[in-house]
Scaffold this motif. Structure first.
Motif, short mmCIF file in Angstrom:
data_model
loop_
_atom_site.label_atom_id
_atom_site.label_comp_id
_atom_site.label_asym_id
_atom_site.label_seq_id
_atom_site.Cartn_x
_atom_site.Cartn_y
_atom_site.Cartn_z
N SER A 184 -8.95 -5.20 12.78
CA SER A 184 -9.17 -6.62 13.09
C SER A 184 -7.85 -7.34 12.92
O SER A 184 -7.32 -7.44 11.82
CB SER A 184 -10.21 -7.20 12.13
OG SER A 184 -10.13 -8.61 12.09
N TRP A 185 -7.31 -7.87 14.03
CA TRP A 185 -5.96 -8.45 13.96
C TRP A 185 -5.91 -9.73 13.15
O TRP A 185 -4.85 -10.10 12.67
CB TRP A 185 -5.38 -8.64 15.36
CG TRP A 185 -6.24 -9.44 16.29
CD1 TRP A 185 -6.29 -10.79 16.41
CD2 TRP A 185 -7.18 -8.91 17.25
NE1 TRP A 185 -7.20 -11.14 17.39
CE2 TRP A 185 -7.75 -10.03 17.92
CE3 TRP A 185 -7.59 -7.63 17.62
CZ2 TRP A 185 -8.71 -9.89 18.92
CZ3 TRP A 185 -8.54 -7.50 18.61
CH2 TRP A 185 -9.10 -8.60 19.25
N ALA A 186 -7.03 -10.39 12.98
CA ALA A 186 -7.03 -11.62 12.18
C ALA A 186 -7.16 -11.33 10.69
O ALA A 186 -7.02 -12.25 9.88
CB ALA A 186 -8.16 -12.54 12.63
N LEU A 187 -7.44 -10.08 10.33
CA LEU A 187 -7.73 -9.75 8.94
C LEU A 187 -6.84 -8.65 8.36
O LEU A 187 -6.50 -8.71 7.17
CB LEU A 187 -9.20 -9.32 8.82
CG LEU A 187 -10.24 -10.40 9.15
CD1 LEU A 187 -11.63 -9.77 9.31
CD2 LEU A 187 -10.28 -11.47 8.08
N ASP A 188 -6.51 -7.65 9.12
CA ASP A 188 -5.76 -6.48 8.60
C ASP A 188 -4.50 -6.94 7.85
O ASP A 188 -3.66 -7.64 8.40
CB ASP A 188 -5.31 -5.58 9.76
CG ASP A 188 -6.46 -4.94 10.52
OD1 ASP A 188 -7.61 -5.01 10.07
OD2 ASP A 188 -6.18 -4.37 11.60
N THR A 189 -4.38 -6.49 6.62
CA THR A 189 -3.27 -6.91 5.76
C THR A 189 -2.74 -5.68 5.02
O THR A 189 -3.51 -4.97 4.39
CB THR A 189 -3.75 -7.96 4.75
OG1 THR A 189 -4.45 -9.00 5.43
CG2 THR A 189 -2.59 -8.55 3.97
N VAL A 190 -1.44 -5.45 5.10
CA VAL A 190 -0.82 -4.33 4.38
C VAL A 190 -0.64 -4.72 2.92
O VAL A 190 -0.16 -5.81 2.62
CB VAL A 190 0.54 -3.96 5.00
CG1 VAL A 190 1.23 -2.86 4.19
CG2 VAL A 190 0.38 -3.53 6.46
N GLY A 191 -1.05 -3.82 2.01
CA GLY A 191 -0.93 -4.08 0.58
C GLY A 191 -0.29 -2.93 -0.16
O GLY A 191 0.01 -1.88 0.41
N LEU A 192 -0.10 -3.13 -1.47
CA LEU A 192 0.62 -2.16 -2.31
C LEU A 192 -0.21 -1.78 -3.54
O LEU A 192 -0.90 -2.63 -4.13
CB LEU A 192 1.92 -2.78 -2.83
CG LEU A 192 2.89 -3.39 -1.82
CD1 LEU A 192 4.09 -3.99 -2.56
CD2 LEU A 192 3.35 -2.33 -0.83
N PHE A 193 -0.06 -0.52 -3.94
CA PHE A 193 -0.62 -0.01 -5.19
C PHE A 193 0.52 0.45 -6.09
O PHE A 193 1.45 1.10 -5.61
CB PHE A 193 -1.52 1.21 -4.93
CG PHE A 193 -2.72 0.92 -4.07
CD1 PHE A 193 -3.95 0.61 -4.64
CD2 PHE A 193 -2.62 0.98 -2.68
CE1 PHE A 193 -5.05 0.36 -3.85
CE2 PHE A 193 -3.74 0.71 -1.88
CZ PHE A 193 -4.95 0.41 -2.47
N ALA A 194 0.41 0.17 -7.39
CA ALA A 194 1.40 0.67 -8.35
C ALA A 194 0.75 0.71 -9.73
O ALA A 194 -0.40 0.31 -9.90
CB ALA A 194 2.64 -0.22 -8.36
N ARG A 195 1.53 1.23 -10.71
CA ARG A 195 0.95 1.34 -12.03
C ARG A 195 0.64 -0.04 -12.62
O ARG A 195 -0.44 -0.29 -13.12
CB ARG A 195 1.94 2.06 -12.95
CG ARG A 195 1.43 2.11 -14.37
CD ARG A 195 2.46 2.65 -15.32
NE ARG A 195 1.99 2.51 -16.69
CZ ARG A 195 2.58 3.02 -17.74
NH1 ARG A 195 3.68 3.73 -17.59
NH2 ARG A 195 2.09 2.82 -18.94
#
Lengths: 408, 408
Positions: A184-195
């Motif tokens: 979904s182009w209005a919603l897709d969001t790149v995020g990050l995981f870390a300790r």
């Protein structure tokens, strides 16, 4: 788990080479992944960049994000062996910073709701959450210090909560989605995981070239404590963790007050699936038309049902989202951050990836959300800290303050 | 040129089969394209869908738009022979409507400013305009009744004006950009070329499943006549064509008044390249990092220079855009449409693809723009009709009214 900041300190001090750091990540994957199934494949062997602010940092890349040197299968047999020509924008950026996109991590098919093979590192009978299952589990298991995921409903914050790792879903489009398979182009969001939260702040500030993100001080924030009743009821455990986090925030100097979200937010929450699925049926139109039988058990019918969403439904859903976004902006004059649960409760069994009901409103609002693991017995629980659009540094600063107070 | 509506009428009446219509398009390409160089390749032979509202319609697909059955090279040797796995969302939609995505049309490299091999069908010494060069030229030469292009600055309206065809750059994201090579995610917009405005209205209404787009009546519109002085001066010919179009509109019942755009629009106009190039350097980061020497003469240095755009510049540019968008929304309470030139003048020689200076503000505003060819001697001239965001039907209705009045 491995702290990105601690690792970078060793590399900067010269007590660890970037090459050794990457070799150690490979060794941890080889040792641990057979039981976790978070990693689908790793990059070809070769020397790691010795310079750059993320030198020696091995990164997990959710397998809906394109990599030029590794297959990218979007979690689907339709793309078995598929090899994109180019890196996604965020992958190219990681390379420019000296990081090594080392592993492709398991994703549910097209980042939908069908579970993939990854298990929760805390208990293999439980889901790691989805859709960024492999990224959350690989960081939780200590295989990688950093991993990329994406969130359209709750696909970053939910698996982070289930696996007990820190994660951020940044402001909408802060990290470009170029080269990321669209749902979904209005919603897709790149995020990050870390300790930990400071690791996230350092990585995000570098990736988006905004040093202020890692330099924001929490001060004495005004925090709105929010239950999202329109989304249903969270488990007692999760609500207890939320209150524990709120008390920790107060001990650290925050002012915490209850926040009742007006009706407009319930309407926006209801609107989310209409925006998402109307766009998904277009974004995945080729797959649905050419390979319907190869779509998995939940996604196939979800796209079929989405055919019934009219343009009028979609337009109305977007109007609800727009109104709630404007209202939220005004409400943030009274609060620096919002604190709410990250998920219904602890990770359920592997029949599902859990429910995004406490995440989807915030994805639709486009605001930054940070998962803070809440220490305790049993499977992990998490709370999310939310700040206004574009103030990712604030969300991280307040989350870091709460994480430190919980650990004290 | 071939009218999509006329062709569809024959097919619906049974006087022409869809297969014959597609075969004829192939024959026209074979006969004419050697001189025009608009078409890069055509789809494998095979039976055309006999049913669907666009049955028998051969469509040109700009070669930055992915097709599963034809190579997609983004106008660059970096992608020589590149074959995407999936169709772009808009291509899948065209197939679902019964259309045949028949030909990949020439694009400048990555839809930038470096001319490609296509010539202007009206005079081979002149540019067809860019970046959707092949789509505009193929429709103008009568090879295809419909073609897709994209606009980030002026890449739909400008080539339409230079080639003398109707075209629409719809409201931002009305047509999904999934499967379209990104230059700037805040600006890239998929548009259509066809013989006449009614052909555009029919095609757009079908593609986005919004019948109202083709059913809007112009009434007696209030039109703001606008010169965009911040963009420089248009050629005397172009200004004369603009006034001819305004007088035609008045004869058809429109009320035309001068519109002076406030300073906020000059600032937004200045902001456009900062938004565009800050995003382009990220969207094309892999190409710049891995294949800098293979980027063409204008695009390479453009991306190099873009490295100097700071996040603060970008944020400021987006604020200027946001303010102008809000102001434009208010101003549309006094106007139904805006009328301005489509380009500086007639098509220049083939050293450039022309200048997007009269287009880029409207791309940044996200509002629908329609090119109306203005009949006259020599190389074509065009005017653009602009309506408020989301009112694509209005832009087309007013454009159709002006086109009819000019032809009368």
């Amino acid at each position: 788990m491995i702290s990105l900041i601690a690792l970078s300190s060793c590399i900067e001090a010269g007590t660890l080479s970037a090459d050794s750091a990457i070799r150690e990540a490979r060794a941890r994957i080889a040792a641990q992944d057979p039981a976790i199934r978070a990693v689908l494949r790793t990059a070809p062997e070769g020397p790691a960049p010795a310079a750059g602010p993320l030198a020696g940092i091995a990164v997990g890349i959710k397998d809906i994000i394109d990599t030029a040197d590794m297959a990218t299968e979007y979690g689907s047999p339709i793309y078995a062996g598929w090899r994109p020509r180019a890196d996604a924008a965020v992958v190219a950026r990681l390379r420019a910073l000296g990081a090594v996109p080392l592993a492709k991590t398991a994703t549910t098919a097209f980042a939908g709701l069908d579970p993939c093979a990854t298990v929760n590192p805390h208990d293999p009978a439980h889901t790691p959450g989805g859709s960024s299952s492999g990224s959350a589990a690989a960081v939780a298991a200590g295989m990688l210090p950093l991993a990329l995921g994406t969130q359209t409903g709750g696909s970053v914050i939910r698996p982070a909560a289930f696996c007990g790792v820190a994660a951020i879903k940044p402001s909408f489009r802060l990290i470009p989605t170029v080269g990321v398979k669209t749902f979904s182009w209005a919603l897709d969001t790149v995020g990050l995981f870390a300790r930990g939260v400071p690791d996230l702040a350092r990585a995000l500030a570098l990736i988006v070239d905004r040093p202020a993100i890692a330099a924001t001080e929490p001060g004495a924030p005004r925090i709105g404590l929010c239950l999202q009743p329109f989304a249903g009821e969270a488990d007692a455990d999760a609500v207890a963790a939320l209150h524990r986090a709120a008390r920790a925030a107060e001990r650290a100097g925050a002012e915490v007050a209850d926040l009742i979200l007006p009706e407009a937010f319930a309407l926006a929450w209801e609107a989310h699936p209409h925006v998402q699925d109307f766009e998904a049926r277009q974004a995945l139109a080729w797959e649905a038309a050419q390979h319907r039988a190869r779509l998995p058990a939940r996604l196939g019918p979800q796209l079929d049902r989405a055919q019934a969403i009219t343009t009028a439904h979609y337009d109305e859903a977007r109007r609800h989202a727009h109104r709630a976004r404007r209202l939220l902006k005004e409400m943030f004059s009274g609060f620096d951050a919002i604190l709410t649960v990250s998920a219904v409760g602890r990770a359920p069994d592997r029949a599902t990836t859990g429910d995004a009901c406490f995440n989807r409103l915030w994805t639709l609002m486009g605001v930054p959300c940070v998962n803070v693991p809440v220490p305790g017995d049993g499977l992990p629980l998490g709370v999310q800290v939310i700040a206004r659009f574009g103030d990712d540094g604030r969300a991280l600063a307040v989350a870091g303050m709460i994480a430190a107070a919980l650990a004290a």
